[in-house]
Scaffold this motif. Structure first.
Motif, PDB file in Angstrom:
ATOM      1  N   ARG A 233     -88.361 -41.747 -11.040  1.00  0.00           N
ATOM      2  CA  ARG A 233     -86.966 -41.649 -10.622  1.00  0.00           C
ATOM      3  C   ARG A 233     -86.475 -43.031 -10.208  1.00  0.00           C
ATOM      4  NH1 ARG A 233     -85.923 -36.367  -8.773  1.00  0.00           N
ATOM      5  NH2 ARG A 233     -87.225 -34.948  -9.987  1.00  0.00           N
TER       6      ARG A 233
ATOM      7  N   GLY B 249     -86.923 -40.975  -0.896  1.00  0.00           N
ATOM      8  CA  GLY B 249     -86.491 -39.583  -1.001  1.00  0.00           C
ATOM      9  C   GLY B 249     -85.792 -39.110   0.257  1.00  0.00           C
TER      10      GLY B 249
ATOM     11  N   LEU C 150     -89.811 -34.358  -6.998  1.00  0.00           N
ATOM     12  CA  LEU C 150     -90.126 -35.784  -6.907  1.00  0.00           C
ATOM     13  C   LEU C 150     -91.620 -36.031  -6.958  1.00  0.00           C
ATOM     14  CD1 LEU C 150     -88.721 -38.556  -6.447  1.00  0.00           C
ATOM     15  CD2 LEU C 150     -89.119 -38.222  -3.999  1.00  0.00           C
TER      16      LEU C 150
END
Length: 367
Positions: free
Chosen positions: A244, A349, A362
């Motif tokens: 990500r 995050g 994630l």
């Protein structure tokens, strides 16, 4: 081919004077004024310096321990490697000049912001970051997650100070700039280049406290190699599964996340102490594939329930996979990431306000 002797003589001729650290908050476009040897046919590469062993200085050329890290400025590093001008137009930016153990989240946010601004400019074709090796993999991983560009971001360092007879910094710097200038390096995310090896910042880690061939990725392998300072890639560009990226343009600070080490008869109270001191997340460097004691698990479960503490399991072993446990809903499994990289990912995050579903995707994504 780079002569380490000539590099040392250049450093000695400059007096090996420690450069005063300063923060460069704006990155102007590269121009001929920045590079007296500017060659319009070569790519423009900006070197962001943060200190470390590559900028280290010692009293004796045989000294490879006990030196002062971050003693030399980026201009000295560049002048010591005139071969850089054969492959690119280089410009140096001194972001910090520290032992890498002193790198803070605010420095990383500033570094990422400056790199992003530089890569957004059409005048820049790639960047190199010089960094101390102790935490190099953490900063490289952070940049991999936060810099949005297909242009190369190459992180390098050294295991021996610039004043050492066998200094590896000059050739590592030349290798890193050469990789950053190579079209084949585009679209691969952040790269780590030392000791003639090209690795993905996602998985590479420091494996030896002293040896020059310390950065390895045992399970996943290297992306390429340098032969006669020419990069050869083994594979076409690709991103790690599950990668990500995060937008931190508005960030000033990042949430505190602490790493706790697993061992026999571990102290469960350390987790509570970490949360009491401000930790919003905890990474457990567990035994084996993420093992933790029953007493320790009871405390973690309570912290997750009462404080909303985000918890991710990792492992203290060099390599391995921590798999999800569907019977536990208060923590996540770190997969292949080591504790220090799991910490960075969890930190980002939390900053991005991920919910439980987001954290699960994630860390516990399907390949």
């Amino acid at each position: 081919m780079l002569s380490l002797t000539s590099a040392l003589l250049a450093l000695q001729g400059l007096g090996l004077v420690a450069a005063a650290p300063y923060v460069h908050n704006t990155v102007p476009e590269l121009s001929t004024r920045d590079a007296p040897r500017y060659n319009a046919s070569l790519p423009n590469i900006t070197i962001f310096a943060t200190g470390g062993t590559i900028a280290g200085s010692a009293a004796d050329i045989t000294q490879t321990t006990g030196y002062q890290a971050g003693a030399l400025g980026v201009d000295i590093l560049i002048k010591a490697v005139p071969e850089l001008w054969n492959v690119s137009n280089v410009r140096g930016v001194q972001v910090a000049n520290l032992d890498s153990g002193m790198i803070t989240p605010s420095i990383l946010v500033n570094l990422s912001s400056q790199i992003q601004a530089e890569l957004d400019s059409p005048y820049c074709q790639g960047v190199v970051v010089t960094h101390g090796t102790d935490t190099l993999e953490e900063s490289a991983f952070f940049l991999d997650l936060t810099v949005r560009s297909d242009k190369p971001v190459v992180v390098t360092g050294a295991m021996r100070p610039a004043t050492a007879l066998s200094a590896d910094g000059p050739i590592n710097l030349l290798s890193a700039v050469t990789v950053a200038a190579a079209p084949a390096a585009r679209g691969r995310g952040a790269l780590v280049v030392l000791n003639d090896r090209i690795a993905s910042a996602w998985y590479v880690t420091k494996t030896n406290a002293n040896a020059p061939d310390t950065f390895k990725s045992y399970e996943m392998g290297y992306l390429g190699v340098l032969i006669d300072i020419k990069p050869i890639f083994y594979f076409p560009p690709a991103w790690p599964v599950g990668k990500r990226q995060f937008n931190i343009t508005a960030a000033t600070v990042l949430p505190q996340v602490d790493v706790l080490y697993g061992y026999q008869a571990l102290n469960p109270g350390l987790a509570s102490a970490a949360v009491a001191s401000g930790a919003k997340g905890l990474v457990m460097a567990g035994m084996g594939a993420g093992g933790w004691t029953e007493a320790g698990r009871a405390v973690l479960k309570q912290l997750a329930a009462s404080n909303g503490t985000h918890i991710v399991d990792s492992r203290r072993t060099m390599d391995g996979y921590v798999e999800p446990d569907s019977s536990n809903t208060y923590y996540y499994a770190g997969g292949f990431l080591n504790p220090q990289k799991t910490r960075i990912l969890l930190q980002l995050g939390i900053y991005a306000n991920y919910n439980a579903t987001g954290f699960k995707s994630l860390f516990e994504f399907d390949s």
